[in-house]
Design a protein around this motif. Structure first.
Motif, mmCIF file in Angstrom:
data_model
loop_
_atom_site.group_PDB
_atom_site.id
_atom_site.type_symbol
_atom_site.label_atom_id
_atom_site.label_comp_id
_atom_site.label_asym_id
_atom_site.label_seq_id
_atom_site.Cartn_x
_atom_site.Cartn_y
_atom_site.Cartn_z
ATOM 1 N N ALA A 1 6.179 15.076 -4.904
ATOM 2 C CA ALA A 1 6.825 16.034 -4.003
ATOM 3 C C ALA A 1 7.484 15.313 -2.829
ATOM 4 C CB ALA A 1 5.807 17.058 -3.503
ATOM 5 N N PHE A 2 6.785 14.339 -2.259
ATOM 6 C CA PHE A 2 7.365 13.615 -1.131
ATOM 7 C C PHE A 2 8.521 12.734 -1.591
ATOM 8 C CE2 PHE A 2 7.240 9.924 1.902
ATOM 9 C CZ PHE A 2 7.874 10.600 2.937
ATOM 10 N N ALA A 3 8.378 12.116 -2.741
ATOM 11 C CA ALA A 3 9.456 11.282 -3.279
ATOM 12 C C ALA A 3 10.709 12.116 -3.499
ATOM 13 C CB ALA A 3 9.020 10.624 -4.584
ATOM 14 N N ARG A 4 10.547 13.336 -3.971
ATOM 15 C CA ARG A 4 11.694 14.212 -4.190
ATOM 16 C C ARG A 4 12.392 14.509 -2.856
ATOM 17 N NH1 ARG A 4 12.741 16.746 -8.704
ATOM 18 N NH2 ARG A 4 10.601 16.488 -9.454
ATOM 19 N N ALA B 1 7.947 15.780 7.149
ATOM 20 C CA ALA B 1 7.545 16.112 5.787
ATOM 21 C C ALA B 1 6.067 15.810 5.639
ATOM 22 C CB ALA B 1 8.351 15.310 4.772
ATOM 23 N N ASP B 2 5.493 16.277 4.538
ATOM 24 C CA ASP B 2 4.111 15.917 4.204
ATOM 25 C C ASP B 2 4.144 14.545 3.556
ATOM 26 O OD1 ASP B 2 1.524 15.637 3.351
ATOM 27 O OD2 ASP B 2 1.431 17.531 2.264
ATOM 28 N N THR B 3 3.786 13.519 4.326
ATOM 29 C CA THR B 3 3.873 12.130 3.847
ATOM 30 C C THR B 3 2.575 11.633 3.215
ATOM 31 O OG1 THR B 3 3.194 11.145 5.961
ATOM 32 C CG2 THR B 3 5.531 11.646 5.688
ATOM 33 N N MET B 4 1.547 12.472 3.173
ATOM 34 C CA MET B 4 0.243 12.049 2.643
ATOM 35 C C MET B 4 0.261 12.098 1.122
ATOM 36 S SD MET B 4 -1.759 11.095 5.072
ATOM 37 C CE MET B 4 -3.390 11.227 4.377
ATOM 38 N N MET B 5 0.459 10.957 0.513
ATOM 39 C CA MET B 5 0.578 10.871 -0.945
ATOM 40 C C MET B 5 -0.783 10.573 -1.570
ATOM 41 S SD MET B 5 4.225 8.835 -1.070
ATOM 42 C CE MET B 5 3.795 7.724 0.296
ATOM 43 N N SER B 6 -1.709 11.523 -1.418
ATOM 44 C CA SER B 6 -3.102 11.308 -1.836
ATOM 45 C C SER B 6 -3.319 11.501 -3.328
ATOM 46 C CB SER B 6 -4.033 12.235 -1.053
ATOM 47 O OG SER B 6 -3.599 13.578 -1.161
ATOM 48 N N THR C 1 0.823 -1.207 0.000
ATOM 49 C CA THR C 1 0.000 0.000 0.000
ATOM 50 C C THR C 1 0.859 1.259 0.000
ATOM 51 O OG1 THR C 1 -1.680 -1.221 1.254
ATOM 52 C CG2 THR C 1 -1.991 1.127 1.079
ATOM 53 N N GLY C 2 1.370 1.662 1.155
ATOM 54 C CA GLY C 2 2.057 2.944 1.252
ATOM 55 C C GLY C 2 3.279 3.070 0.370
ATOM 56 N N THR C 3 4.125 2.057 0.362
ATOM 57 C CA THR C 3 5.365 2.155 -0.409
ATOM 58 C C THR C 3 5.128 2.236 -1.915
ATOM 59 O OG1 THR C 3 6.459 0.941 1.367
ATOM 60 C CG2 THR C 3 7.668 1.180 -0.690
ATOM 61 N N PRO C 4 4.160 1.510 -2.495
ATOM 62 C CA PRO C 4 3.907 1.711 -3.927
ATOM 63 C C PRO C 4 3.534 3.152 -4.284
ATOM 64 C CG PRO C 4 2.992 -0.378 -3.243
ATOM 65 C CD PRO C 4 3.451 0.312 -1.988
ATOM 66 N N LYS C 5 2.890 3.870 -3.384
ATOM 67 C CA LYS C 5 2.617 5.290 -3.651
ATOM 68 C C LYS C 5 3.925 6.064 -3.759
ATOM 69 C CE LYS C 5 -1.856 5.329 -1.274
ATOM 70 N NZ LYS C 5 -2.647 5.915 -0.169
ATOM 71 N N LEU C 6 4.883 5.743 -2.892
ATOM 72 C CA LEU C 6 6.191 6.373 -2.962
ATOM 73 C C LEU C 6 6.896 5.992 -4.263
ATOM 74 C CD1 LEU C 6 8.507 8.003 -1.704
ATOM 75 C CD2 LEU C 6 9.190 5.911 -0.480
ATOM 76 N N ASP D 1 5.277 12.575 9.670
ATOM 77 C CA ASP D 1 4.439 13.568 9.014
ATOM 78 C C ASP D 1 4.417 14.896 9.771
ATOM 79 O OD1 ASP D 1 2.301 13.623 6.703
ATOM 80 O OD2 ASP D 1 1.415 14.717 8.395
ATOM 81 N N ILE D 2 4.245 15.975 9.015
ATOM 82 C CA ILE D 2 4.177 17.317 9.603
ATOM 83 C C ILE D 2 2.950 17.489 10.498
ATOM 84 C CG2 ILE D 2 5.526 18.473 7.812
ATOM 85 C CD1 ILE D 2 2.894 19.212 6.432
ATOM 86 N N ARG D 3 1.923 16.650 10.291
ATOM 87 C CA ARG D 3 0.725 16.732 11.126
ATOM 88 C C ARG D 3 0.829 15.897 12.396
ATOM 89 N NH1 ARG D 3 -0.984 17.298 5.717
ATOM 90 N NH2 ARG D 3 0.068 15.306 5.415
#
Length: 302
Positions: free
Chosen positions: A291-294, A279-284, A8-13, A262-264
């Protein structure tokens, strides 16, 4: 860049990284402890999600299966009284059939995955954590459940008493996995479930010792006291691990060099042996993932 990945999460990255670096520079080492045989075919959910992400065909609304897939075979089997624990699309099933035929003919899971990558035009490396079967078992008051039955069929509702990985003692990381981890490249543990996605990879013989000598970046999948998605919180709580980024940091404390949350996140963290970053980790969506990957790439190779 080398990533340890669940489904789930890592494929978004990964989707974000594909926008900023060449695909051939990305290697994903993927959990296989959720694998199971369904209707005669080996389903490898996390591997398939990573494959479809690299191929650009992932259904990124559900984050499993192939975009715009049909389910005629699944529905036909159901109407014949043959229910399946997982809802498998027709194109997705073709991947399972090809994998299973290769394995039945003596091909390793690693090599079968490589052949599927070639067929899909994937230039990145996708490495199953092991060629040996490993099964995640969720212990509940009503008995043991396979992960897919617990999470998909029963929607994660049963009380969790414990988690174990059947077969992990005899499973070995593949030579390809060892070589990748020992290559000197940065290793990123993505925001996947730390218990049932990353946990089986780290439980393989020798992996933790290799990671202690590497540069490891860890991304927390927890914001506040809840995971971004999936049953990580329920599993952590069952194992007595604090459901927070602090709990994640404690879990990975032996191997982490850079920890990102996450910043939140209201959790204030300190670490004598690693750097703590926010960082903003929400890759919605794809822009936020890029942006997060960068950010991850820049801190990884700084």
């Amino acid at each position: 860049m080398i990533l340890l990945s669940g489904g789930t999460g890592t494929p978004k990255l990964i989707q974000g990284l594909m926008q900023i670096i060449p695909a051939e520079k990305i290697t994903a080492i993927v959990n296989t402890a959720d694998d199971m045989w369904v209707s005669g075919n080996l389903v490898s959910p996390d591997v398939d999600t990573v494959l479809y992400t690299f191929a650009g065909i992932i259904d990124d609304e559900k984050w499993w299966g192939i975009k715009n897939d049909s389910f005629r075979t699944y529905e036909r089997l159901k109407s014949c009284g043959h229910g399946e624990e997982m809802m498998i699309g027709d194109l997705d099933r073709a991947t399972h059939i090809l994998r299973s035929e290769l394995i039945r003919n003596g091909v390793r899971l690693t090599d079968a995955t490589s052949r599927i990558c070639a067929q899909m035009g994937i230039r990145s490396k996708v490495l199953p954590m092991s060629d040996a079967p490993v099964s995640t078992i969720v212990a509940t008051p009503d008995g043991d459940l396979g992960f897919q039955k617990f999470w998909v069929e029963l929607k994660g509702e049963p009380e969790v008493l414990d988690i174990r990985f059947d077969g992990i003692e005899s499973a070995e990381p593949t030579p390809e996995v060892r070589d990748a981890l020992q290559s000197g490249d940065t290793i990123v543990i993505g925001p996947s479930n730390p218990i049932t996605s990353i946990g089986p990879i780290l439980a393989l013989d020798g992996i933790t010792e290799i990671l202690k000598k590497a540069k490891v970046v860890v991304i927390s999948p927890i914001i506040g006291d809840k995971p971004v998605s999936g049953p990580a919180g329920k599993f952590m709580d069952a194992l007595g691990i604090d459901v927070s980024s602090k709990g994640i940091l404690d879990l990975y404390h032996e191997i982490v060099d850079i920890f990102i949350h996450d910043i939140r996140d209201e959790c204030e963290l300190t670490c004598d042996s690693c750097d703590i970053l926010r960082a903003d980790t929400m890759m919605s969506n794809i822009d936020r993932a890029e942006a997060f990957a960068r950010f991850v790439y820049e801190v990884s190779y700084n």
